[in-house]
Write an enzyme that holds these catalytic residues in place. Structure first.
Site, mmCIF file in Angstrom:
data_model
loop_
_atom_site.group_PDB
_atom_site.id
_atom_site.type_symbol
_atom_site.label_atom_id
_atom_site.label_comp_id
_atom_site.label_asym_id
_atom_site.label_seq_id
_atom_site.Cartn_x
_atom_site.Cartn_y
_atom_site.Cartn_z
ATOM 1 N N SER A 150 0.801 -1.226 0.000
ATOM 2 C CA SER A 150 0.000 0.000 0.000
ATOM 3 C C SER A 150 0.836 1.279 0.000
ATOM 4 C CB SER A 150 -0.944 -0.044 1.195
ATOM 5 O OG SER A 150 -1.896 0.954 1.066
ATOM 6 N N HIS A 151 0.706 2.055 1.063
ATOM 7 C CA HIS A 151 1.364 3.360 1.139
ATOM 8 C C HIS A 151 2.788 3.255 1.675
ATOM 9 C CE1 HIS A 151 -0.434 2.240 4.876
ATOM 10 N NE2 HIS A 151 0.458 2.993 5.494
ATOM 11 N N ASP A 155 -2.045 6.772 -3.278
ATOM 12 C CA ASP A 155 -0.916 6.061 -2.659
ATOM 13 C C ASP A 155 -0.357 4.973 -3.574
ATOM 14 O OD1 ASP A 155 -2.972 4.215 -2.496
ATOM 15 O OD2 ASP A 155 -2.270 3.397 -0.599
ATOM 16 N N ASP A 165 -0.809 1.752 -4.046
ATOM 17 C CA ASP A 165 -1.691 0.831 -4.755
ATOM 18 C C ASP A 165 -3.032 1.455 -5.135
ATOM 19 O OD1 ASP A 165 -2.474 0.895 -2.087
ATOM 20 O OD2 ASP A 165 -3.257 -1.143 -2.129
ATOM 21 N N ASP A 189 -5.491 3.017 -3.448
ATOM 22 C CA ASP A 189 -6.745 3.024 -2.684
ATOM 23 C C ASP A 189 -6.883 4.236 -1.769
ATOM 24 O OD1 ASP A 189 -4.853 2.105 -0.932
ATOM 25 O OD2 ASP A 189 -5.883 0.232 -0.418
ATOM 26 N N ARG A 190 -5.777 4.920 -1.477
ATOM 27 C CA ARG A 190 -5.878 6.108 -0.615
ATOM 28 C C ARG A 190 -5.880 7.388 -1.445
ATOM 29 N NH1 ARG A 190 -2.492 5.425 4.900
ATOM 30 N NH2 ARG A 190 -3.150 3.299 5.360
ATOM 31 N N LYS A 220 -11.313 0.634 -0.686
ATOM 32 C CA LYS A 220 -11.362 2.080 -0.839
ATOM 33 C C LYS A 220 -10.791 2.428 -2.202
ATOM 34 C CE LYS A 220 -7.314 2.601 2.162
ATOM 35 N NZ LYS A 220 -7.164 1.332 2.887
HETATM 36 C C1 G16 Z 1 -5.076 -0.247 5.577
HETATM 37 C C2 G16 Z 1 -6.521 -0.607 5.583
HETATM 38 C C3 G16 Z 1 -7.331 0.577 6.024
HETATM 39 C C4 G16 Z 1 -6.856 1.087 7.353
HETATM 40 C C5 G16 Z 1 -5.383 1.342 7.330
HETATM 41 C C6 G16 Z 1 -4.948 1.607 8.741
HETATM 42 O O1 G16 Z 1 -4.861 0.721 4.593
HETATM 43 O O2 G16 Z 1 -6.934 -1.016 4.314
HETATM 44 O O3 G16 Z 1 -8.655 0.195 6.080
HETATM 45 O O4 G16 Z 1 -7.486 2.265 7.714
HETATM 46 O O5 G16 Z 1 -4.703 0.231 6.838
HETATM 47 O O6 G16 Z 1 -3.609 1.474 8.926
HETATM 48 P P1 G16 Z 1 -3.008 1.345 10.360
HETATM 49 O O7 G16 Z 1 -3.421 0.013 10.930
HETATM 50 O O8 G16 Z 1 -1.538 1.472 10.109
HETATM 51 O O9 G16 Z 1 -3.536 2.497 11.157
HETATM 52 P P2 G16 Z 1 -3.888 0.464 3.370
HETATM 53 O O10 G16 Z 1 -4.083 1.662 2.495
HETATM 54 O O11 G16 Z 1 -2.535 0.405 4.014
HETATM 55 O O12 G16 Z 1 -4.288 -0.833 2.778
#
Ligand code: G16
Length: 539
Positions: A112-113, A276, A278, A280-281, A375
Site C-alpha cells: 500500500s502506502h 498512494d 496501490d 486506494d488512498r 477504498k
Molecule cells: C489499511 C486498511 C485501512 C486502514 C489502514 C490503517 O490501509 O486497508 O482500512 O485504515 O490500513 O492502517 P493502520 O493500521 O496502520 O492504522 P492500506 O491503504 O494500508 O491498505
C-alpha cells in the site's frame, strides 16, 4: 513437473490491518513467499473450480513473486489465474475485476502506502469473491496453517510471459492475461458524469494529480488527461517505479510534500489530489487548502445527489472508530444509517453486502463506496471534481459551507513510530486497565465523560472485534489510541485527537487540538515509556 519442497515455518506470517506486510529483505528470504501462499491455498481447500486474480502495484519483487505464485498455484491444482498485464493493477481495479468477472478472489501484491524497493516493504493482500479482503477469521486460519507448514508444491517450469494479453496454460492451469486498467475506467465512466467533467476541464479549471510514481499513474493519465481533457502535465509522477522513485507513496501532508508545496504556492492549480502506492488512498487539496479525509467523507456523503450513480438514494454510511464524527452529523441530517467499525476496510464489507451502507471512509485517507469492496483513490478524486463541476464552488468554499452547516470536527493524528513492540503492547494494556478510573477527571475545561475500549459487534456475522481505546469528553471531544496494523517492523502508536466546534470553525486545527494532545500524552505516559516527547508524524 510438480515438485514438493520440504520447508520450515516462519513464525511471523500474520496478516495485519490489510494483508501481510513485511520488509522486502524478509519476504525475499528463500521459501518465505512460497510458504505463505501455500498456507493460503491449504486454507482455501479444493482449487479445481476456482479462478483467482493476480497483480500488484509494481513495487520491487512483484515480478518475482508473481512467477512464484503462478507456479505454486498451478502445482496446487488451481483452475485458472487471471493475471493483470505486466502484473500491474491497483487495489480498487482488482476489486472491480474480481466482482465483474465473478472470480473466486485474488492476490494484490502491495504494501500500500509503505515505501518500496529492496530496503522498503513488500505485501500481499488476499481478497475473496466479494472483491474485499478476507475476514480476520480467515486470516487467523492462514496464520495457523503457516505455523505448521512442512512442505509446499511448485511447478518446475520456465517463467511465463505476462506482457501480452491472451490465454495459455501453465501445467494444467489456465492463465488469462488481462488489461488491468480498462474495466476500472469503464466503471468510473458508469458512475460519474464525464460530460460534466469535460466541461469543467474545458472551462479552464486546473488540476494537479500526483501519482507518486506508483500504480495510479497510467489510470490517472487515461482518466484525467485523455478522457476528461485536463491539459497534459496535470498528472505528475505518473510512471510507476519499483521503488516509487524513492518517494514514500502515502498521500498526506507530510509525504506528498511536492504536491502540498505546489498547492500552497502562488502557481497552485484549482484542485490538487494524490493517491498512494496501490491506488486506494487519496488526499484532496484546494488552492492553499487541505481537506481532511474525515471531512471529505462527510462532504461526499452530503452531496450524493450530485452523482448520477447515487442520485436515486443511498443506504447508510460508515466510518472507522478512529475517524472523526463529521459524517455522523451528515447521516443524522439525511436520516440514513450510521455505523462505526474497527480500523480496516474489511469491516465495511459485510455492511455493504447487506445493503446497510453505500459510503464509507477512514481518517487514514481512505474513502469509497459499495461500487467495489476496497477504498478507491481515483473515485474520491472524481467525486470531488463532480461536486465542483455541479456547484461551481472552490474546494475551500465547499468545505467552509459544510462546516457552517454541520459544525467542524478539528482533527489531528499523532504517530509515535519505531516504538519497541513490547513497550507499545504494555503501554496499551496498562492504559486499558486505567480507563474505568478516568471518568469524571477534569483537565482545565475538559472533563472526561467515559473511557473504554472500542468494541465492534458485527450486525451481520455476529463477530466481535476490539480495536483501540477511546476517551470521550463531555464537550464531544475524543482521544483514541491504537497500534498501527500496517507497519513492517516495531510498533507505531497512533493517537487520534478530535475537537468539535459548532460555531468557531476557522481556527488552526493544531492549536485547537493541542490541549487534547497534552492530555493524551499524559494519560498514556507516552514520553516516560517511549522516550518520545513529541510525535514523529503529525497529520
Ligand atoms: C489499511 C486498511 C485501512 C486502514 C489502514 C490503517 O490501509 O486497508 O482500512 O485504515 O490500513 O492502517 P493502520 O493500521 O496502520 O492504522 P492500506 O491503504 O494500508 O491498505
Amino acid at each position: 513437473m510438480i515438485k514438493t519442497v520440504a520447508t520450515t515455518p516462519f513464525n511471523d506470517q500474520k496478516m495485519g490491518t490489510a494483508g501481510l506486510r513485511r520488509k522486502s529483505k524478509i519476504v525475499t528470504q528463500p521459501n518465505y513467499i512460497e510458504n505463505f501462499v501455500q498456507s493460503i491455498f491449504n486454507v482455501m481447500g479444493d482449487l479445481s473450480d476456482k479462478t483467482l486474480l493476480l497483480g500488484g502495484d509494481g513495487r520491487f519483487y512483484n515480478d518475482i513473486a508473481i512467477q512464484k505464485i503462478l507456479k505454486i498455484a498451478a502445482a496446487n491444482g488451481l483452475k485458472k489465474m487471471v493475471v493483470a498485464q505486466n502484473g500491474f493493477i491497483s487495489t480498487p481495479a482488482g476489486s472491480v475485476v474480481i466482482r465483474k468477472y465473478k472470480l473466486s478472489g485474488g492476490f494484490t501484491l502491495s504494501a500500500s502506502h509503505n515505501p518500496g524497493g529492496p530496503d522498503g516493504d513488500f505485501g500481499l493482500k488476499y481478497s475473496n469473491e466479494s472483491g474485499g479482503q478476507v475476514s480476520t477469521s480467515v486470516t487467523s486460519q492462514i496464520e495457523k496453517a503457516a505455523l505448521s507448514l512442512t512442505e509446499y508444491k511448485i511447478l518446475e517450469a520456465p517463467d511465463v510471459d505476462i506482457s501480452h494479453l491472451g490465454s495459455f496454460k501453465l501445467g494444467d492451469m489456465e492463465i488469462e492475461v488481462i488489461d488491468g486498467i480498462k474495466d476500472y475506467v469503464a466503471m468510473m465512466q458508469n458512475i460519474f458524469d464525464f460530460a460534466a467533467l469535460k466541461k469543467l476541464a474545458a472551462s479552464g479549471f486546473t488540476m494537479r494529480f500526483d501519482a507518486m510514481n506508483a500504480v495510479t499513474g497510467p489510470y490517472a493519465k487515461e482518466i484525467f488527461e485523455k478522457l476528461i481533457g485536463f491539459k497534459e502535465g496535470s498528472v505528475v509522477n505518473f510512471v510507476p517505479k519499483p521503488d516509487f522513485g524513492g518517494l514514500h507513496p502515502d498521500p498526506n501532508l507530510v509525504y506528498a510534500k511536492e504536491l502540498v508545496d505546489f498547492m500552497f504556492s502562488a502557481q497552485a492549480a484549482d484542485f490538487g489530489a494524490a493517491n498512494d502506492g496501490d491506488g486506494d488512498r487519496n488526499m484532496i487539496l484546494g488552492k492553499g487548502f487541505f481537506v481532511t479525509p474525515n471531512d471529505s467523507l462527510a462532504i461526499i456523503t452530503d452531496n450524493f445527489k450530485l452523482i448520477p450513480y447515487y442520485a436515486k438514494g443511498i443506504y447508510g454510511v460508515a466510518k472507522s472508530a478512529a475517524t472523526s464524527t463529521a459524517v455522523e452529523r451528515v447521516a443524522k441530517a439525511h436520516g440514513i444509517g450510521y455505523y462505526e467499525v474497527p480500523t480496516g476496510w474489511k469491516y465495511f464489507v459485510n455492511l455493504m453486502d447487506s445493503q446497510r451502507i453505500t459510503f464509507c471512509g477512514e481518517e487514514s485517507f481512505g474513502t469509497g463506496s459499495s461500487h467495489i469492496r476496497e477504498k478507491d483513490g481515483i473515485w474520491a478524486v472524481l467525486f470531488w471534481l463532480s461536486i465542483i463541476a455541479a456547484t461551481g464552488k472552490t474546494v475551500e468554499q465547499i468545505a467552509v459551507e459544510h462546516w457552517q452547516k454541520y459544525g467542524r470536527s478539528y482533527y489531528i493524528r499523532f504517530d509515535f513510530e519505531g516504538v519497541d513492540t513490547a513497550v507499545a503492547d504494555r503501554l496499551m494494556a496498562d492504559l486499558e486497565n486505567k480507563l474505568p478510573s478516568l471518568a469524571g477527571r477534569s483537565f482545565g475545561d475538559l472533563t472526561i465523560r467515559e473511557a473504554k475500549p472500542f468494541v465492534y459487534h458485527d450486525p451481520v456475522d455476529g463477530s466481535v472485534t476490539k480495536n483501540g481505546l477511546v476517551i470521550y469528553f463531555a464537550d464531544g471531544s475524543r482521544i483514541t489510541y491504537r497500534l498501527s496494523g500496517t507497519g513492517s517492523s516495531g510498533a507505531t502508536i497512533r493517537v487520534y485527537l478530535e475537537r468539535l466546534q459548532m460555531k468557531d470553525i476557522l481556527q488552526n486545527p493544531l492549536d485547537m487540538v493541542t490541549p487534547l494532545g497534552r492530555i493524551a500524552l499524559e494519560i498514556a505516559e507516552i514520553p516516560e515509556r517511549t522516550g518520545k516527547h513529541q510525535a514523529d508524524v503529525v497529520t
